[in-house]
Design a protein around this motif. Structure first.
Motif, PDB file in Angstrom:
ATOM      1  N   ARG A 189       0.835  -1.196   0.000  1.00 24.97           N
ATOM      2  CA  ARG A 189       0.000   0.000   0.000  1.00 24.97           C
ATOM      3  C   ARG A 189       0.875   1.253   0.000  1.00 24.97           C
ATOM      4  NH1 ARG A 189      -5.312   1.580   2.025  1.00 24.97           N
ATOM      5  NH2 ARG A 189      -5.275   3.786   2.600  1.00 24.97           N
ATOM      6  N   TRP A 190       0.511   2.218  -0.826  1.00 25.75           N
ATOM      7  CA  TRP A 190       1.167   3.521  -0.751  1.00 25.75           C
ATOM      8  C   TRP A 190       0.090   4.600  -0.631  1.00 25.75           C
ATOM      9  CZ3 TRP A 190       0.168   7.416  -4.232  1.00 25.75           C
ATOM     10  CH2 TRP A 190      -0.437   7.036  -5.457  1.00 25.75           C
ATOM     11  N   ASP A 191       0.420   5.664   0.061  1.00 20.41           N
ATOM     12  CA  ASP A 191      -0.466   6.816   0.188  1.00 20.41           C
ATOM     13  C   ASP A 191       0.356   8.082   0.047  1.00 20.41           C
ATOM     14  OD1 ASP A 191      -3.236   6.010   0.695  1.00 20.41           O
ATOM     15  OD2 ASP A 191      -2.415   5.019   2.464  1.00 20.41           O
ATOM     16  N   ALA A 192      -0.263   9.096  -0.525  1.00 20.39           N
ATOM     17  CA  ALA A 192       0.387  10.387  -0.671  1.00 20.39           C
ATOM     18  C   ALA A 192      -0.586  11.482  -0.284  1.00 20.39           C
ATOM     19  CB  ALA A 192       0.867  10.585  -2.102  1.00 20.39           C
ATOM     20  N   THR A 193      -0.101  12.488   0.428  1.00 19.34           N
ATOM     21  CA  THR A 193      -0.972  13.560   0.919  1.00 19.34           C
ATOM     22  C   THR A 193      -0.237  14.887   0.884  1.00 19.34           C
ATOM     23  OG1 THR A 193      -2.046  12.005   2.436  1.00 19.34           O
ATOM     24  CG2 THR A 193      -2.395  14.342   2.849  1.00 19.34           C
ATOM     25  N   TYR A 194      -0.951  15.924   0.483  1.00 16.51           N
ATOM     26  CA  TYR A 194      -0.418  17.280   0.613  1.00 16.51           C
ATOM     27  C   TYR A 194      -1.350  18.081   1.499  1.00 16.51           C
ATOM     28  CZ  TYR A 194       1.214  21.965  -0.159  1.00 16.51           C
ATOM     29  OH  TYR A 194       1.684  23.232   0.054  1.00 16.51           O
ATOM     30  N   ALA A 195      -0.795  18.716   2.530  1.00 12.07           N
ATOM     31  CA  ALA A 195      -1.559  19.565   3.442  1.00 12.07           C
ATOM     32  C   ALA A 195      -0.989  20.975   3.389  1.00 12.07           C
ATOM     33  CB  ALA A 195      -1.489  19.018   4.866  1.00 12.07           C
ATOM     34  N   GLY A 196      -1.742  21.895   2.834  1.00 10.38           N
ATOM     35  CA  GLY A 196      -1.341  23.299   2.796  1.00 10.38           C
ATOM     36  C   GLY A 196      -2.150  24.098   3.795  1.00 10.38           C
ATOM     37  N   GLU A 197      -1.536  25.107   4.387  1.00 13.84           N
ATOM     38  CA  GLU A 197      -2.256  25.906   5.375  1.00 13.84           C
ATOM     39  C   GLU A 197      -1.823  27.355   5.334  1.00 13.84           C
ATOM     40  OE1 GLU A 197      -1.632  23.524   8.818  1.00 13.84           O
ATOM     41  OE2 GLU A 197       0.507  23.872   8.893  1.00 13.84           O
ATOM     42  N   ILE A 198      -2.741  28.226   5.707  1.00 11.67           N
ATOM     43  CA  ILE A 198      -2.453  29.653   5.796  1.00 11.67           C
ATOM     44  C   ILE A 198      -2.849  30.136   7.189  1.00 11.67           C
ATOM     45  CG2 ILE A 198      -2.718  30.094   3.322  1.00 11.67           C
ATOM     46  CD1 ILE A 198      -5.528  31.143   3.923  1.00 11.67           C
ATOM     47  N   PHE A 199      -2.136  31.164   7.663  1.00  8.97           N
ATOM     48  CA  PHE A 199      -2.379  31.735   8.982  1.00  8.97           C
ATOM     49  C   PHE A 199      -2.463  33.251   8.858  1.00  8.97           C
ATOM     50  CE2 PHE A 199       0.302  28.011   9.225  1.00  8.97           C
ATOM     51  CZ  PHE A 199      -0.395  27.188  10.102  1.00  8.97           C
ATOM     52  N   VAL A 200      -3.464  33.836   9.496  1.00  5.92           N
ATOM     53  CA  VAL A 200      -3.633  35.280   9.505  1.00  5.92           C
ATOM     54  C   VAL A 200      -3.655  35.743  10.953  1.00  5.92           C
ATOM     55  CG1 VAL A 200      -5.086  37.218   8.834  1.00  5.92           C
ATOM     56  CG2 VAL A 200      -4.935  35.204   7.350  1.00  5.92           C
ATOM     57  N   ALA A 201      -2.737  36.656  11.281  1.00  7.68           N
ATOM     58  CA  ALA A 201      -2.648  37.205  12.635  1.00  7.68           C
ATOM     59  C   ALA A 201      -2.395  38.707  12.516  1.00  7.68           C
ATOM     60  CB  ALA A 201      -1.541  36.532  13.433  1.00  7.68           C
ATOM     61  N   PRO A 202      -3.438  39.538  12.468  1.00 11.83           N
ATOM     62  CA  PRO A 202      -3.283  40.972  12.211  1.00 11.83           C
ATOM     63  C   PRO A 202      -2.383  41.700  13.201  1.00 11.83           C
ATOM     64  CG  PRO A 202      -5.577  40.295  11.992  1.00 11.83           C
ATOM     65  CD  PRO A 202      -4.841  39.135  12.585  1.00 11.83           C
ATOM     66  N   GLN A 203      -2.220  41.180  14.404  1.00  9.02           N
ATOM     67  CA  GLN A 203      -1.418  41.872  15.419  1.00  9.02           C
ATOM     68  C   GLN A 203       0.079  41.658  15.250  1.00  9.02           C
ATOM     69  OE1 GLN A 203      -4.282  39.762  18.124  1.00  9.02           O
ATOM     70  NE2 GLN A 203      -3.604  41.361  19.530  1.00  9.02           N
ATOM     71  N   LEU A 204       0.479  40.738  14.398  1.00  8.81           N
ATOM     72  CA  LEU A 204       1.884  40.424  14.244  1.00  8.81           C
ATOM     73  C   LEU A 204       2.505  41.172  13.065  1.00  8.81           C
ATOM     74  CD1 LEU A 204       1.895  36.560  14.835  1.00  8.81           C
ATOM     75  CD2 LEU A 204       2.237  38.393  16.501  1.00  8.81           C
ATOM     76  N   THR A 205       3.838  41.204  13.033  1.00 10.35           N
ATOM     77  CA  THR A 205       4.547  41.811  11.902  1.00 10.35           C
ATOM     78  C   THR A 205       4.290  41.024  10.629  1.00 10.35           C
ATOM     79  OG1 THR A 205       6.266  42.612  13.401  1.00 10.35           O
ATOM     80  CG2 THR A 205       6.808  42.515  11.050  1.00 10.35           C
ATOM     81  N   ASP A 206       4.448  39.699  10.712  1.00 15.81           N
ATOM     82  CA  ASP A 206       4.091  38.827   9.591  1.00 15.81           C
ATOM     83  C   ASP A 206       2.616  38.454   9.744  1.00 15.81           C
ATOM     84  OD1 ASP A 206       6.649  38.837   8.511  1.00 15.81           O
ATOM     85  OD2 ASP A 206       7.292  37.144   9.737  1.00 15.81           O
ATOM     86  N   ARG A 207       1.757  39.276   9.158  1.00 14.53           N
ATOM     87  CA  ARG A 207       0.324  39.092   9.381  1.00 14.53           C
ATOM     88  C   ARG A 207      -0.245  37.901   8.622  1.00 14.53           C
ATOM     89  NH1 ARG A 207      -1.854  45.387   9.017  1.00 14.53           N
ATOM     90  NH2 ARG A 207      -0.550  46.200  10.720  1.00 14.53           N
ATOM     91  N   PHE A 208       0.393  37.542   7.531  1.00 15.67           N
ATOM     92  CA  PHE A 208      -0.097  36.453   6.684  1.00 15.67           C
ATOM     93  C   PHE A 208       1.074  35.552   6.322  1.00 15.67           C
ATOM     94  CE2 PHE A 208      -0.804  34.427   2.639  1.00 15.67           C
ATOM     95  CZ  PHE A 208      -2.118  34.023   2.678  1.00 15.67           C
ATOM     96  N   VAL A 209       0.982  34.272   6.681  1.00 15.45           N
ATOM     97  CA  VAL A 209       2.029  33.318   6.316  1.00 15.45           C
ATOM     98  C   VAL A 209       1.363  32.040   5.801  1.00 15.45           C
ATOM     99  CG1 VAL A 209       3.747  34.189   7.955  1.00 15.45           C
ATOM    100  CG2 VAL A 209       2.175  32.376   8.658  1.00 15.45           C
ATOM    101  N   ALA A 210       2.127  31.291   5.017  1.00 19.28           N
ATOM    102  CA  ALA A 210       1.615  30.048   4.447  1.00 19.28           C
ATOM    103  C   ALA A 210       2.675  28.968   4.562  1.00 19.28           C
ATOM    104  CB  ALA A 210       1.225  30.255   2.981  1.00 19.28           C
ATOM    105  N   ALA A 211       2.227  27.736   4.668  1.00 17.51           N
ATOM    106  CA  ALA A 211       3.147  26.605   4.802  1.00 17.51           C
ATOM    107  C   ALA A 211       2.493  25.369   4.198  1.00 17.51           C
ATOM    108  CB  ALA A 211       3.501  26.362   6.264  1.00 17.51           C
ATOM    109  N   GLY A 212       3.308  24.356   3.955  1.00 13.25           N
ATOM    110  CA  GLY A 212       2.773  23.124   3.405  1.00 13.25           C
ATOM    111  C   GLY A 212       3.607  21.916   3.780  1.00 13.25           C
ATOM    112  N   LEU A 213       2.962  20.769   3.771  1.00 14.19           N
ATOM    113  CA  LEU A 213       3.622  19.511   4.104  1.00 14.19           C
ATOM    114  C   LEU A 213       3.192  18.462   3.086  1.00 14.19           C
ATOM    115  CD1 LEU A 213       5.145  17.494   5.975  1.00 14.19           C
ATOM    116  CD2 LEU A 213       2.993  17.253   7.244  1.00 14.19           C
ATOM    117  N   PHE A 214       4.167  17.867   2.409  1.00 12.74           N
ATOM    118  CA  PHE A 214       3.919  16.805   1.446  1.00 12.74           C
ATOM    119  C   PHE A 214       4.553  15.544   2.000  1.00 12.74           C
ATOM    120  CE2 PHE A 214       4.178  15.496  -3.238  1.00 12.74           C
ATOM    121  CZ  PHE A 214       2.815  15.300  -3.300  1.00 12.74           C
ATOM    122  N   THR A 215       3.778  14.477   2.116  1.00 12.37           N
ATOM    123  CA  THR A 215       4.331  13.264   2.689  1.00 12.37           C
ATOM    124  C   THR A 215       4.079  12.085   1.764  1.00 12.37           C
ATOM    125  OG1 THR A 215       2.409  12.459   3.884  1.00 12.37           O
ATOM    126  CG2 THR A 215       3.725  14.130   4.978  1.00 12.37           C
ATOM    127  N   ALA A 216       4.878  11.075   1.880  1.00 17.24           N
ATOM    128  CA  ALA A 216       4.678   9.832   1.129  1.00 17.24           C
ATOM    129  C   ALA A 216       4.963   8.660   2.038  1.00 17.24           C
ATOM    130  CB  ALA A 216       5.604   9.798  -0.081  1.00 17.24           C
TER     131      ALA A 216
END
Length: 351
Positions: free
Chosen positions: A51-78
């Motif tokens: 069995r093999w499985d593959a998944t991509y999980a992308g996410e975004i974060f919004v925090a208006p009080q911070l200097t970096d108000r908008f950031v994005a990240a992702g995780l690709f696994t196999a």
């Protein structure tokens, strides 16, 4: 799980956290019932033990009080699963190899919070994660290879649908011991004895974590030993000792209140360590009759640190549409000197 650049992984189904975990690197995660690349050939492979499985999980974060108000990240696994009981002989066990491709940034570097806004965010890298073989011997199962403690210990099933890192492996563990937890596994050996209604787990790991893209380059001088007793699939008592970073004790209660509602709580003490007291808890609602794959989750985590108390409150909704999972999420991060609101969204595609 996933296929990213070139890494593969193997995974065996064992009694640990349940299949509703939202992150492909949380214990017990199972791919969605529907996968983008399903086929008759793939089904035939799985029935034969491959069995093999593959998944991509992308996410975004919004925090208006911070200097970096908008950031994005992702995780690709196999990951690749080899069931040798089907492939070779009924007495044999299973193998597991898992690789990660991580990109983007989270908010924790600026927040300097101990809990972690996301359990997926980590330094950008393409790396090997876990790689092990496990062998059942009657009621005992022995596992050896590259192991991560957060795949077997300090787990609460009903917490795994929350995005925050501490609702996977607690910040009591990650801040004090540091690892081996996602995205780092180290050489280790673990055992599991299942005598219903009791399950006993114990493990020893290399406690130094010297590696190159997840591949160990040497064994360090430090060791981590951890043990846990589970009763009726509801209560757990555990302890660990790291030869350099000290020891800790923890307790977990994790159960269904009704057919629709589950609840969890975890508490631990770690004398003279960065996080010396930890408590979390929450509820998970679902699956419901109209949306049988959806959940609403709410959780709160408290840590007493060297710099004062830190509290995170999180509410999340997980909606699964065939091979796609969408998860809007809100968090309130309360630090000693400020309180930060975070809006996040994770989208997971299962290949």
């Amino acid at each position: 799980m996933i296929r990213a650049t070139l890494l593969v992984a193997v995974f065996a189904r064992v009694a640990q956290a349940d299949e509703f975990a939202t992150s492909p690197v949380r214990a017990g995660y199972e791919a969605a019932q529907h996968r983008l690349l399903d086929s008759d050939l793939r089904t035939a492979w799985e029935e034969s033990g491959f069995r093999w499985d593959a998944t991509y999980a992308g996410e975004i974060f919004v925090a208006p009080q911070l200097t970096d108000r908008f950031v994005a990240a992702g995780l690709f696994t196999a990951e690749l699963e080899l069931d040798f009981a089907k492939l070779v002989h009924a007495s044999m066990g299973a193998a597991h190899v898992q690789g990660l491709a991580i990109h983007g940034d989270g908010l924790t570097e600026e927040l300097m919070d101990v809990h972690g806004v996301s359990g997926n965010v980590a330094p950008p890298d393409v790396r090997l994660y876990e790689a092990w073989y496990e062998q059942p011997i009657s009621a005992f199962t022995l596992r050896g290879g590259l192991l991560a403690a957060d795949q077997e210990f300090v787990l609460a099933d009903r917490s795994t649908t929350l995005l925050g890192a501490t609702f996977g492996i607690t910040s009591q563990f990650s801040a004090n011991v540091i690892g081996p937890v996602y995205p780092v596994a180290t050489p280790g050996l673990s055992g599991r004895l299942e005598l219903a209604p009791v399950v006993v787990r114990a493990a020893i790991y290399d406690g130094t974590q010297v590696n190159d893209h997840g591949i160990p380059t040497q064994l360090g001088p430090e060791r981590l030993v951890i043990g846990e007793v589970q009763l009726f699939e509801t209560f757990k008592l555990g302890a660990w000792h790291h030869t350099d970073r000290g020891y800790a004790y923890y307790a977990i209660a994790d159960t269904h209140i009704s057919d629709l509602i589950g609840a969890f709580t975890r508490a631990g003490i770690s004398p003279d360590q960065p996080v010396d007291v930890y408590v979390d808890g929450g509820v998970r609602i679902g699956p419901g009759p109209l949306r049988p794959d959806d959940f609403i989750s709410v959780g709160m985590a408290y840590a007493r640190t060297e710099l004062g108390a830190q509290i995170t409150i999180e509410a999340s909704y997980e909606a699964q549409v065939r091979w796609l999972t969408l998860q809007p999420d809100v968090q309130l991060v309360m630090l000693r000197d400020r309180t930060i609101g975070v809006i996040a969204t994770r989208a997971t595609v299962v290949f």
